[in-house]
Design a protein around this motif. Structure first.
Motif, PDB file in Angstrom:
ATOM      1  N   TRP A  95      90.947 111.166  86.767  1.00  0.00           N
ATOM      2  CA  TRP A  95      91.826 110.264  87.510  1.00  0.00           C
ATOM      3  C   TRP A  95      92.703 109.514  86.501  1.00  0.00           C
ATOM      4  N   TYR A  96      93.989 109.496  86.771  1.00  0.00           N
ATOM      5  CA  TYR A  96      94.954 108.723  86.006  1.00  0.00           C
ATOM      6  C   TYR A  96      95.628 107.734  86.960  1.00  0.00           C
ATOM      7  N   PRO A 150     105.223 101.493  87.671  1.00  0.00           N
ATOM      8  CA  PRO A 150     106.640 101.773  87.371  1.00  0.00           C
ATOM      9  C   PRO A 150     107.017 101.399  85.941  1.00  0.00           C
ATOM     10  N   GLY A 151     107.691 102.315  85.269  1.00  0.00           N
ATOM     11  CA  GLY A 151     108.175 102.068  83.921  1.00  0.00           C
ATOM     12  C   GLY A 151     107.148 102.224  82.821  1.00  0.00           C
ATOM     13  N   LYS A 152     105.930 102.617  83.194  1.00  0.00           N
ATOM     14  CA  LYS A 152     104.874 102.764  82.196  1.00  0.00           C
ATOM     15  C   LYS A 152     104.347 104.191  82.193  1.00  0.00           C
ATOM     16  N   GLN A 153     103.638 104.527  81.124  1.00  0.00           N
ATOM     17  CA  GLN A 153     103.073 105.875  81.033  1.00  0.00           C
ATOM     18  C   GLN A 153     101.871 106.003  81.961  1.00  0.00           C
ATOM     19  N   ARG A 154     101.526 107.242  82.231  1.00  0.00           N
ATOM     20  CA  ARG A 154     100.359 107.530  83.046  1.00  0.00           C
ATOM     21  C   ARG A 154      99.118 107.427  82.161  1.00  0.00           C
ATOM     22  N   TYR A 157      97.742 106.497  91.823  1.00  0.00           N
ATOM     23  CA  TYR A 157      96.597 107.170  91.230  1.00  0.00           C
ATOM     24  C   TYR A 157      96.753 108.683  91.416  1.00  0.00           C
ATOM     25  N   TYR A 158      96.533 109.419  90.312  1.00  0.00           N
ATOM     26  CA  TYR A 158      96.691 110.866  90.298  1.00  0.00           C
ATOM     27  C   TYR A 158      95.408 111.538  89.846  1.00  0.00           C
TER      28      TYR A 158
END
Length: 115
Positions: A36-37, A41-45, A93-94
């Protein structure tokens, strides 16, 4: 074809709970480490947690003791139980898997923690 489909996001008050699910297909789920990542907005995963085929788990420090990652190898599904949610947990969340030298991602599910 590999497909990852997340569900379970939503709006929750601080201190509340949500359970995310990621249904997978097209991979031999039971042999893969899955992750899970999350991303704002505007930030890395960033990695939140992962679980190996042997059910070994790892968590980023900020969620230890609050989040639990698990897997169901019969249903080919990954879960993330999130308790004691904080506003800083707000993100998309990915779920992710590295399969046959490729990264695969789901479409993401929005989690918003706000009063």
């Amino acid at each position: 074809q590999v497909h990852l489909v997340e569900s379970g996001g939503g709006l929750v008050q601080p201190g509340g709970s949500l359970r995310l699910s990621c249904k997978t297909s097209g991979i031999n789920f039971r042999i893969n480490t899955v992750d899970w990542y999350r991303q704002t907005p505007g930030k890395q995963r960033d990695l939140v947690a992962n679980i190996s085929s042997a059910h070994t788990t790892n968590y980023v420090d900020s969620v230890k003791g609050r989040f639990t990652i698990s897997r169901d190898n019969v249903r080919n599904t990954l879960y993330l139980q999130m308790n004691s949610l904080k506003p800083e947990d707000t993100a998309v969340y990915y779920c992710h898997v590295f399969h046959r030298n490729r990264d695969y991602w789901g479409q993401g599910t929005q989690v918003t923690v706000s009063s």
